[in-house]
Design an enzyme around this catalytic site. Structure first.
Site, mmCIF file in Angstrom:
data_model
loop_
_atom_site.group_PDB
_atom_site.id
_atom_site.type_symbol
_atom_site.label_atom_id
_atom_site.label_comp_id
_atom_site.label_asym_id
_atom_site.label_seq_id
_atom_site.Cartn_x
_atom_site.Cartn_y
_atom_site.Cartn_z
ATOM 1 N N CYS A 193 2.528 1.308 -0.371
ATOM 2 C CA CYS A 193 3.327 1.940 -1.422
ATOM 3 C C CYS A 193 3.917 3.246 -0.897
ATOM 4 O O CYS A 193 5.076 3.586 -1.161
ATOM 5 C CB CYS A 193 2.463 2.219 -2.640
ATOM 6 S SG CYS A 193 1.577 0.810 -3.312
ATOM 7 N N HIS A 197 7.726 5.271 -0.905
ATOM 8 C CA HIS A 197 7.883 6.282 -1.942
ATOM 9 C C HIS A 197 7.327 7.657 -1.592
ATOM 10 O O HIS A 197 7.431 8.585 -2.392
ATOM 11 C CB HIS A 197 7.280 5.765 -3.243
ATOM 12 C CG HIS A 197 7.951 4.508 -3.709
ATOM 13 N ND1 HIS A 197 9.261 4.483 -4.124
ATOM 14 C CD2 HIS A 197 7.502 3.218 -3.782
ATOM 15 C CE1 HIS A 197 9.601 3.250 -4.473
ATOM 16 N NE2 HIS A 197 8.560 2.458 -4.261
ATOM 17 N N ARG A 236 5.733 -4.354 -12.290
ATOM 18 C CA ARG A 236 6.412 -3.673 -11.175
ATOM 19 C C ARG A 236 5.511 -3.619 -9.953
ATOM 20 O O ARG A 236 5.981 -3.786 -8.822
ATOM 21 C CB ARG A 236 6.820 -2.260 -11.591
ATOM 22 C CG ARG A 236 7.776 -1.605 -10.601
ATOM 23 C CD ARG A 236 9.148 -2.241 -10.687
ATOM 24 N NE ARG A 236 10.030 -1.727 -9.649
ATOM 25 C CZ ARG A 236 10.305 -2.365 -8.510
ATOM 26 N NH1 ARG A 236 9.734 -3.523 -8.251
ATOM 27 N NH2 ARG A 236 11.120 -1.849 -7.633
ATOM 28 N N CYS A 240 6.502 -5.209 -6.278
ATOM 29 C CA CYS A 240 6.477 -4.457 -5.020
ATOM 30 C C CYS A 240 5.632 -5.183 -3.979
ATOM 31 O O CYS A 240 6.005 -5.254 -2.803
ATOM 32 C CB CYS A 240 5.942 -3.052 -5.253
ATOM 33 S SG CYS A 240 7.100 -1.964 -6.114
#
Length: 279
Positions: A193, A197, A236, A240
Site C-alpha cells: 500500500c 500512497h 477499495r 487495490c
C-alpha cells in the site's frame, strides 16, 4: 530525489519497517507519518488531506468541485435515511442499537475489549440487524452503502480520533498487524500500500495522480465513476490488492479490519467528510 528517499527511509524506520532495535509506539508512528506529508507537500493544509488526491491536484480538484455541486451520492444518502428510519420486523430500528445516531461514524473503528477485536461501523450495523432478527447486509456492494452514506453525511465535521487502548495488549497487536499489512509487499507486482500512497504519492500512474495515504479513510463510502455506484472502504482495499495481482481478503475479515484500524489512526485529527466522489 536523494533527499526524498532519505526521508522515506526515516519514515520507514519510524513506522517499524525493517529490523530495528526498538519498536516505535503508535504515537511516534503518527507523528512521523503526518510529518512526512507535511514536508512532502508543504503548501497543503492538514485538513485538506481529507480530500484525497484533490488536495494535491489543482486540475482534478476543479472537476471534482464541479461534480460536488450535484453529487452523485445524494440518492444513496436519501435511501440510507429511509433504511435508518424503517422499523425492523420486531418494530425496532437502527436507533435502538445506536441511540446516539445517526452521526456515529466518528466512533469507528474502535477496539472492542469484550470481543477482543477491531469493531468497524459496517460490522456493527450487521450485528444490529442480526440481533433484531434481520438478515445481514453484504459488505462491499448494495444497501450497506446506503446506510453508510447517510451515517457518513450526518457525521461530517467530526474529527478522526482512533484510540489504541494501553490497557489491552491485543489492541496494540491489532494495530501492529494493520501496520505490517500496509507496508508488506504482495502480489505479482510486489507492491505494498505504501509503495503507491507514501513512496510515490503525488506521482502520475497512467493518467492518475497517486493520492497521499493521509486522509484515505475520511471520505468513505465513496461514489466512484469507475464503479457507477457507492462502495465501501473494504471494497477499495480488495480492489487495490487485485490491482497488484494479489488475492483479496474477505471484507470485514480480521486483515482488513486491522488495516482500517491502523490507517484510520494515521488520519487522527482530520475531519470526516464522507460520502465522497472519486473517479
Amino acid at each position: 530525489m536523494k533527499k526524498v528517499f532519505q526521508t522515506l527511509a526515516l519514515i520507514a524506520l519510524a513506522c517499524g519497517i525493517g529490523v530495528t532495535a526498538q519498536a516505535s509506539t503508535p504515537e511516534q508512528d503518527l507523528q512521523a507519518f503526518q510529518n512526512f506529508f507535511k514536508k512532502r507537500f508543504p503548501s497543503v493544509e492538514m485538513d485538506d488531506y481529507a480530500n484525497g488526491a484533490y488536495a494535491i491536484d489543482p486540475a482534478g480538484r476543479e472537476n471534482w468541485e464541479a461534480i460536488e455541486e450535484f453529487p452523485p451520492y445524494e440518492p444513496f444518502i436519501d435511501d440510507g435515511k429511509t433504511m435508518w428510519d424503517k422499523p425492523f420486523t420486531n418494530g425496532k430500528t437502527y436507533s435502538d442499537c445506536f441511540p446516539d445516531g445517526p452521526a456515529i461514524a466518528g466512533k469507528y473503528p474502535y477496539w472492542d475489549k469484550e470481543k477482543g477485536m477491531v469493531m468497524t461501523l459496517p460490522l456493527a450495523l450487521n450485528q444490529c440487524l442480526e440481533a433484531n432478527g434481520e438478515k445481514p447486509l453484504k459488505y462491499k456492494k448494495g444497501p450497506i452503502n446506503n446506510i453508510l452514506s447517510y451515517i457518513a453525511f450526518e457525521s461530517r465535521g467530526q474529527t478522526t480520533n482512533v484510540v489504541i487502548p494501553k490497557d489491552d495488549p491485543r489492541a496494540l497487536q491489532a494495530y501492529e498487524d494493520g501496520k505490517k499489512f500496509y507496508y508488506a509487499r504482495r502480489g505479482q507486482l510486489n507492491f505494498s500500500c505504501a509503495s503507491c500512497h507514501i513512496q510515490n504519492a503525488g506521482m502520475i500512474l497512467r493518467t492518475e495522480i497517486l493520492s497521499p495515504a493521509l486522509g484515505h479513510t475520511t471520505h468513505f463510502p465513496v461514489y466512484r465513476s469507475k464503479w457507477g455506484t457507492v462502495g465501501t472502504l473494504h471494497r477499495r482495499f480488495s480492489g487495490c490488492n487485485q490491482q497488484v495481482r494479489a488475492k483479496a481478503f474477505k471484507a470485514q475479515g480480521e486483515e482488513y479490519r486491522n488495516l482500517e484500524y491502523f490507517l484510520t489512526y494515521m488520519s487522527n485529527g482530520l475531519p470526516l467528510n464522507g460520502p465522497g466522489a472519486r473517479k
